[in-house]
Design a protein around this motif. Structure first.
Motif, PDB file in Angstrom:
ATOM      1  N   VAL A 123       0.843  -1.189   0.000  1.00  0.00           N
ATOM      2  CA  VAL A 123       0.000   0.000   0.000  1.00  0.00           C
ATOM      3  C   VAL A 123       0.881   1.243   0.000  1.00  0.00           C
ATOM      4  O   VAL A 123       1.813   1.361   0.789  1.00  0.00           O
ATOM      5  CB  VAL A 123      -0.936   0.025   1.221  1.00  0.00           C
ATOM      6  CG1 VAL A 123      -1.788   1.297   1.224  1.00  0.00           C
ATOM      7  CG2 VAL A 123      -1.837  -1.205   1.216  1.00  0.00           C
ATOM      8  N   ASN A 134      -4.651   6.556  -0.511  1.00  0.00           N
ATOM      9  CA  ASN A 134      -3.969   5.260  -0.511  1.00  0.00           C
ATOM     10  C   ASN A 134      -4.192   4.560  -1.844  1.00  0.00           C
ATOM     11  O   ASN A 134      -5.254   4.697  -2.458  1.00  0.00           O
ATOM     12  CB  ASN A 134      -4.495   4.391   0.638  1.00  0.00           C
ATOM     13  CG  ASN A 134      -4.128   4.957   1.995  1.00  0.00           C
ATOM     14  OD1 ASN A 134      -4.986   5.441   2.704  1.00  0.00           O
ATOM     15  ND2 ASN A 134      -2.859   4.917   2.340  1.00  0.00           N
ATOM     16  N   LEU A 158      -8.926   1.959   2.959  1.00  0.00           N
ATOM     17  CA  LEU A 158      -8.426   1.018   3.948  1.00  0.00           C
ATOM     18  C   LEU A 158      -9.276   1.025   5.207  1.00  0.00           C
ATOM     19  O   LEU A 158      -9.866   2.041   5.579  1.00  0.00           O
ATOM     20  CB  LEU A 158      -6.980   1.359   4.319  1.00  0.00           C
ATOM     21  CG  LEU A 158      -5.964   1.367   3.170  1.00  0.00           C
ATOM     22  CD1 LEU A 158      -4.596   1.753   3.692  1.00  0.00           C
ATOM     23  CD2 LEU A 158      -5.918   0.015   2.477  1.00  0.00           C
ATOM     24  N   TYR A 167      -3.316  -4.791   5.888  1.00  0.00           N
ATOM     25  CA  TYR A 167      -4.397  -3.810   5.901  1.00  0.00           C
ATOM     26  C   TYR A 167      -5.693  -4.473   5.457  1.00  0.00           C
ATOM     27  O   TYR A 167      -5.690  -5.324   4.560  1.00  0.00           O
ATOM     28  CB  TYR A 167      -4.106  -2.659   4.935  1.00  0.00           C
ATOM     29  CG  TYR A 167      -3.313  -1.522   5.514  1.00  0.00           C
ATOM     30  CD1 TYR A 167      -3.793  -0.790   6.595  1.00  0.00           C
ATOM     31  CD2 TYR A 167      -2.096  -1.153   4.958  1.00  0.00           C
ATOM     32  CE1 TYR A 167      -3.073   0.266   7.120  1.00  0.00           C
ATOM     33  CE2 TYR A 167      -1.363  -0.096   5.473  1.00  0.00           C
ATOM     34  CZ  TYR A 167      -1.862   0.609   6.553  1.00  0.00           C
ATOM     35  OH  TYR A 167      -1.146   1.651   7.069  1.00  0.00           O
ATOM     36  N   VAL A 197      -8.872  -4.020   3.333  1.00  0.00           N
ATOM     37  CA  VAL A 197      -9.275  -3.189   2.197  1.00  0.00           C
ATOM     38  C   VAL A 197     -10.799  -3.177   2.118  1.00  0.00           C
ATOM     39  O   VAL A 197     -11.431  -4.221   1.940  1.00  0.00           O
ATOM     40  CB  VAL A 197      -8.666  -3.702   0.882  1.00  0.00           C
ATOM     41  CG1 VAL A 197      -9.127  -2.822  -0.281  1.00  0.00           C
ATOM     42  CG2 VAL A 197      -7.159  -3.719   0.970  1.00  0.00           C
TER      43      VAL A 197
END
Length: 412
Positions: free
Chosen positions: A349, A356, A373, A381, A383
């Protein structure tokens, strides 16, 4: 002649073959350079996560309580009764000031209270018998004086009518007569006041004097109490900045006391994660030295810290479970329940213009794709928007790639 032509032909053929070989070699070299220019990347295939998600937030450990203790009054430090590292209990005396002068102040105030009480008792009881007798005699004396003055004034009037005395002498005796009558009235008023008993105003004044004396005594006793430094809670002596015999005063730190019966960890939780943090929830807390303990969420702020853009959260860990120190950095892991979520590595990312993004791989070409995110779970992370299951993204090294660049996928 034929031999010369044959040699020339052979030479020409050899020259042509060498040129052809050179061109072929150059083509191969160009092809190799073209292949080398295509960067090799690691790819990650997005798949929905079906396991329980773990939220991680770092914070700093601080003791449950930490307080700089000082005396409430000025003076010379007479005794310091503890040492650094000592374990003390609530109410234990830690240090004292020289109280000789303070004790003198208490004695003087006690004397004032005693005197004020005597005056109040006397005012409440009213006049004593000898005071009444004395005042009655004063009235009788004033009556005699007034009668005599009246008689002399009457005689003077007769003499003045016969021309025996002057006008000035008559006026002098008249004035003496009036003054004697006034003195008699004052003595009679005073005697009547004594006969009525205790005077209300005198009693109120005496009560006020007693109250003032008691205030002074309380102040003197409080100063003496402020000269004794006691532990407000059980804990450990962390520092002793001053020494015995030094002069000190209110607000000047003498002893620093910390309570390590429990540790407090203050966190700043992002808005995307705050709904998962609930008071009373169990938390796994891990320190950098590998130790870990179970904590409990003891506070979740109902409002955002506008300066930081996050929500303050506090986690408490029992001090008996760990040998931690204030200022250590720890990680709080919160296992939360939720729907299936797509996860990507943190290294995949990037951020550009406050947005992002990931580099999605399509037909051996990278495409810059914005993503939304959620929470961070370990090294991944969550998503929320921008990717679907099955998408391939560059796993790392985003700074070395540009949008639209051709790449070769090495592995996943």
């Amino acid at each position: 002649m034929k031999k010369w032509i044959s040699l020339s032909l052979v030479a020409l053929l050899l020259t042509g073959c060498e040129k052809l070989d050179s061109e072929i070699a150059q083509l191969k070299k160009n092809e190799e350079e073209t292949v080398i220019k295509v960067k090799t990347v690691n790819a990650y295939t997005v798949e929905p996560n079906q396991d329980a998600l773990t939220t991680e937030v770092s914070g700093v450990v601080s003791p449950r309580q930490e307080l700089a203790l000082s005396f409430g009054t000025s003076g010379r430090i007479a005794q310091i009764l503890v040492q650094k590292g000592a374990v003390v209990k609530a109410g234990q005396t830690l240090a004292t000031l020289d109280t000789a002068a303070l004790q003198q102040g208490i004695n003087a105030a006690q004397g004032q209270v005693a005197s004020a009480n005597i005056r109040r008792s006397k005012a409440a009881q009213g006049p004593e018998a000898h005071e009444l007798q004395t005042q009655r005699l004063q009235v009788e004396k004033a009556k005699q004086t007034a009668a005599k003055a009246e008689q002399e004034h009457a005689q003077a009037q007769a003499l003045y009518a016969g021309g025996a005395i002057s006008k000035d002498e008559l006026d002098r005796l008249a004035l003496a007569d009036r003054q004697a009558k006034l003195d008699l009235q004052e003595e009679e008023v005073a005697y009547g006041k004594l006969l009525k008993g205790a005077d209300r105003l005198d009693v109120e004044e005496a009560n006020a004097q007693v109250q003032q004396a008691n205030v002074e005594l309380s102040r003197a006793k409080q100063e003496a109490a402020d000269a004794v430094l006691k532990a407000p809670f059980s804990g450990i002596v962390a520092a002793i900045p001053q020494a015995q015999s030094e002069q000190t005063g209110p607000g000047s730190e003498v002893i620093r006391l910390v309570d390590t019966s429990s540790w407090l960890i203050k966190l700043q939780v992002e808005s995307e994660q705050i709904s998962s943090w609930q008071p009373g929830a169990a938390i796994t807390v891990k320190a950098q030295d590998g130790t870990e303990a179970e904590g409990k969420v003891t506070f979740v702020s109902p409002v955002m810290d506008q300066a930081l853009g996050s929500y303050p959260v506090e986690v408490t860990v029992a001090g008996s479970e760990v040998n931690w120190k204030g200022g250590m950095t720890v990680t709080c892991q919160y296992a939360r329940e939720g729907k299936e979520a797509a996860l990507v590595p943190v290294s995949s990312v990037g951020i550009s213009e406050e947005e992002n993004y990931v580099l999605k791989i399509q037909d051996n070409t990278v495409k810059k794709t914005p993503v939304k995110l959620g929470a961070i779970h370990g090294t991944f992370y969550e998503v929320l928007e921008g990717l679907e299951a099955g998408d391939q993204v560059v796993g790392s090294g985003l700074s070395y790639l540009v949008d639209g660049e051709a790449v070769k996928v090495a592995d996943e």
